[in-house]
Each structure stands twice: as C-alpha cells, then as structure tokens.
Design an enzyme around this catalytic site. Structure first.
Site, PDB file in Angstrom:
ATOM      1  CG  HIS A 327      -1.611   1.252   1.512  1.00  0.00           C
ATOM      2  ND1 HIS A 327      -2.869   1.562   1.037  1.00  0.00           N
ATOM      3  CD2 HIS A 327      -1.229   2.351   2.232  1.00  0.00           C
ATOM      4  CE1 HIS A 327      -3.226   2.751   1.434  1.00  0.00           C
ATOM      5  NE2 HIS A 327      -2.250   3.260   2.172  1.00  0.00           N
ATOM      6  CD  GLU A 328       2.004   3.577   3.654  1.00  0.00           C
ATOM      7  OE1 GLU A 328       2.347   4.647   3.128  1.00  0.00           O
ATOM      8  OE2 GLU A 328       0.957   3.457   4.309  1.00  0.00           O
ATOM      9  CG  HIS A 331       0.283   6.126  -0.715  1.00  0.00           C
ATOM     10  ND1 HIS A 331      -0.819   6.745  -1.244  1.00  0.00           N
ATOM     11  CD2 HIS A 331      -0.125   5.584   0.467  1.00  0.00           C
ATOM     12  CE1 HIS A 331      -1.847   6.583  -0.421  1.00  0.00           C
ATOM     13  NE2 HIS A 331      -1.451   5.882   0.614  1.00  0.00           N
ATOM     14  CD  GLU A 392      -4.360   6.724   2.504  1.00  0.00           C
ATOM     15  OE1 GLU A 392      -4.165   5.508   2.682  1.00  0.00           O
ATOM     16  OE2 GLU A 392      -3.467   7.567   2.574  1.00  0.00           O
TER      17      GLU A 392
END
Length: 525
Positions: A327-328, A331, A392
C-alpha cells in the site's frame, strides 16, 4: 500514510529548522544509532480444535494491538526455492511473480494474550544492544534550494496579502461619499460586457492551465493534476526526509536487528516481484525501522521507507505486513504526494480569490474572520479530505495487486482492518463518521478489500503462485471473535454473580446485628 499531505507536512516543522538544514546542505550527515534494549517477544499459542474446517490441531488466533491479540497460522507447505515466471498482462498490472518462501511467513510478531484461556509457549528473542553507524549523503541544493523554502513561506504570506487587499477594498468603499459610489456603480453597468469578457477570459485561461497540467498515470490510466516539477518535488522530499531523520535519529533500529531484517526481506521481495511496474525500478528503496509505538508506516516519494515497530506489533504475519508495505509503495509509484500537493496549491489559489471577496464584502472584521473559517472548513471537508480518501482507496487497490504478484495471501489484507476496528471498539475509541477523516474507516476498507480479493486471487493464479493452503484467515478471524465474545460474556456473568453474592452477604450481616446493641451504642454516644 503520512507524506500524502505533501507540503502540509512541511509546515508542521519550524521554518528556522528548515533554514538550518539549507545552510548545512553540503555537510555529510553521519548518524550513530544505538538500539535500545530489546524486549522479549512472548508468543502465546492457543489450542483451538475446529472440526470440519480443515484447521490444524494447533492454530494461533489473530492478535490485536494492546487489548486482545489473536494470532493465526497454519502449516503452509510451500516450495523452499524462489520461482520466477513471466505472465500475461492482467488489467493495468503485468504480473512478474516470485513464489513466497513459506518459512518466512511463519515469523510472527506476537504479544501475550491477557485474560484469554491459552496454553502459552514463551520464546525469548535473543537480542543484545547493538551499535551501528550509518552515513547518508544529501544532494547539493545550491541551485534549487530557494524554491522549497519559498513554497513553505509563501502560503501564509499569500493569505495575509489577500486579507489586506480585501480589507483595503472594504475600507476604500466605506470611505467613498454617496455620489462617488453611484458614479462607480454606473460605470460598472456601462462596462458590464467588458467585465464579463475579462472574467470569461480568466476562466478560459484557468481551464487551459488545468488541462495542460494533467498527466496520465502509467499504472492506473487515471488522469491527475501535477503542478510541481519532479525536480522541485524531489527537493521537497529530500527536505522532508532530513526532517524525519532528525526527528527519529535516536529511535532507529540497527540494520542487524531482527525486525529490520524482516521488513527488509518483505520490501525486497515486493520490489523484486514488481520490477516491471512503471516507477518501481527507477526508485532507490531504503528502509528505516523506527522504534515507536505508533501504528504507522509511510514511504517518501524518493523511496525512503519508514515503518514503526507499533505497526509490526499490530500485524499477524508477513502476509499482512506485505499488503501494508505494498500500500505504501503504491503511494510512491503512483505519485500521490505530488498529486495531493498540486491539488492543495490549486485550491489555495482559488481560496485566495474567495478570501479577498470575503474580507471585501463583510462589513466587520469579526464577520470576515467567521467567513474565512467557514471557507477553510468547506475546502477541507468538501475537497481535501474526500480526495485523500480517494487516494487511499486507490493505494489499497494497487497495493493489493502488488502483494498478489508477490504470491502473498491477499485474504489477510481485509483481516488486518477488521482487527484494527475490533481493537478500537475494545479500547472505547469513538467511531467517527468517515467524512471527518482523511482515511477511509477500518470497516469500509475491509469491505472494499473483500470485493477486490477475487481479482487479486486471479493475479496469483496468472503468476503461477503456489495454491493457498489452510482455511480462509477471514473465517478464522470470525471464529476468533466469536470465541472471544463468548468468553467475555461468561466472565462478565461470573463477575456480576460474585458482586450480587457479596451484596447479599452484606445485607445479611446488617440484619444479624441485635437491635439492643444499636440502641445501647446510640445512648452511650
């Protein structure tokens, strides 16, 4: 999950600290990191026999932060070697897969369960205080150093300028005599078409400016606004990196720490399996593990990965950790920080126009301040926070696909957010509406991931990943919740019965006191 605010995070730090960093940009920063004493990791193993679910005799329940911890694992027989295979394109992600080493997935980060019947097996983690010296070099900022500094300083200066201009217009209008006010209104009526043409030209230029600064993401195919150049934003990322390193310089784990090595293995595995994704290979990924109880992790656009030990203590196994790091990483490769910063700059520019109008129209400063506050809150809750939640959700989707290409058990992704939601309810945290937050609620994230898991499982099949063994972790979590709630209810009933018994004994003892004794005691006193 934190650098997504872009330039807003920079304003948290003192401007003087930034200036100090700029004056020392040619220095080579050498940090000596001393790891604190390592605490023993206590593993609590719960014997749970579930018939008909193909659950092994010894299953660990999923653990939660600080209150109730479950930990689930099962004998996952997978190849000991890493198998690399090229696969067909699936959606916007081209699978380039590597089978996950099963032995690593059994490394668990667990704390002892308090108040739950369990057969505890304590395994101390032998960790001695270690000392390590890290050196890192920051690039020269001689040519572009003023640009980030101006971006930090100009934002409050622009607002102050808009307030002064708007208030000046109001004072000028109030000081005009009535006849000049009428002449001014008449002049506006005569030149209304010219004014309309001017405003239309301004609007057209704004639309042209907006569409000429749109870029298409090579990963998702979505158009996004980018106002800052990559070089300028890279410099801002370097400044932010230096600020974080200065803040966490005494809390960094050494590179020989077991937790650091585990995070490094997970990150390297994700990067290796997704090298064909645009942006993954171009970034130099560097890992930093911070000894902090905060349940948080973030990746800067320049590839600096920061993960807190509080998050490591809140995940069940490497599968959940892989999803969160995916997930990070999503980003970073999607450029969400630059996109969010661009949106903030655009909204701030439009906000200056409305701010000037508010201070020009409102008859008193108090009303202007109230109008300014309302305008800032409308901008925050109608644009900033919804956009953050959208980013997100996109990072969750792409991060799940990155984890699927790495042959991770993607079913564990939604379990993590269910754990966090359950932990918040146990700790008594109020459940705020989602529109008040910059992130989706835990429950909504879990539901959205459940809808995306079938697609992620197809990616695993395309990548020739080994089949998932054992029961669904989502089912195990539901069984764990049911068991915990039943035990809690029994404990509450037991406490209530004991309290009623004590109250009954107290009343009986009071009735057994002779009346003559009470009368004699009162007369004697």
């Amino acid at each position: 999950m934190s650098f997504i605010c872009g330039l807003q995070s920079a304003t948290r730090n003192c401007v003087f600290f930034r200036i100090h960093l700029l004056t020392n940009w040619r220095r080579c920063n050498t940090l000596t990191v001393t790891s604190p004493d390592c605490h023993q990791v206590q593993i609590s193993q719960i014997v749970n026999k579930c018939q008909g679910l193909e659950v092994n005799q010894c299953d660990r329940l999923t653990f939660l932060p600080e209150n109730f911890y479950f930990c689930r694992t099962f004998n996952n027989k997978r190849p000991k070697c890493l198998l690399s295979t090229r696969c067909k394109e699936f959606g916007m992600v081209t699978p380039n897969c590597t089978a996950w080493n099963g032995s690593f997935s059994r490394q668990l980060l667990i704390k002892e369960v308090a108040g739950v019947p369990a057969l505890s097996l304590l395994h101390p983690l032998n960790c001695l205080p270690k000392r390590d010296t890290r050196s890192f070099h920051t690039s020269s900022r001689f040519q572009a150093a003023p640009v980030p500094l101006l971006l930090i300083i100009l934002k409050p200066v622009q607002k102050l300028f808009a307030i002064i201009v708007g208030r000046g217009i109001r004072k000028w209008w109030q000081a005009l005599p009535p006849n000049k006010k009428e002449l001014f209104k008449e002049s506006l009526r005569k030149n209304k078409w010219k004014l309309l043409l001017c405003f239309s030209s301004f609007g057209l230029l704004f639309v042209v400016f907006y569409f000429t600064h749109l870029e298409v993401s090579p990963v998702t195919g979505r158009s996004k606004l980018l106002l800052l150049g990559k070089e300028h934003f890279r410099l801002l990322s370097e400044l932010e990196y230096e600020a974080w390193m200065e803040e966490f310089k005494n809390d960094m784990l050494t590179e020989k720490d077991a937790r650091y090595l585990m995070v490094k293995e997970v990150v390297n595995h994700l990067i290796e399996c997704n090298k064909d994704i645009p942006g993954v290979s171009e970034i130099n990924w560097i890992i930093h593990v911070v000894n902090s109880p905060d349940v948080n992790a973030f990746v800067l656009p320049n590839g600096q990965v920061f993960i807190f030990t509080g998050l490591l203590n809140s995940v069940t196994d490497s599968h959940q950790l892989s999803f969160l790091l995916g997930h990070e990483i999503a980003h970073a490769i999607l450029g969400h920080a630059a996109e969010k910063a661009s949106l903030v700059h655009l909204l701030d520019f439009l906000g200056l126009i409305f701010l000037t109008m508010i201070w020009a129209i409102c008859p008193r400063d108090s009303l202007a301040l109230l109008g300014q506050w309302i305008q800032s809150k409308l901008q925050e809750y109608m644009f900033d926070r919804p956009y953050s939640r959208t980013l997100e959700a996109e990072a969750d989707k792409i991060g799940l696909q990155l984890a699927a290409k790495a042959c991770v058990d993607v079913r564990a992704s939604s379990v993590f957010w269910q754990q966090m939601e359950f932990a918040d309810s146990l700790q008594g945290y109020p459940k705020l509406p989602e529109w008040l937050s910059t992130h989706p609620s835990h429950g909504n994230r879990a539901e959205r991931l459940d809808r995306l898991i079938p697609q992620a499982l197809k990616i695993r099949e395309i990548c020739n990943c080994p089949p998932l063994s054992g029961p669904d972790p989502r089912l195990l979590f539901k069984l764990s919740m049911k068991h915990f709630l039943e035990e809690s209810e029994k404990e509450n009933l037991k406490i209530t019965a004991e309290k009623q018994k004590m109250d009954t004994l107290t009343i009986q003892q009071q009735k057994q006191i002779p009346l003559t004794y009470i009368v004699e005691k009162r007369t004697g006193s």
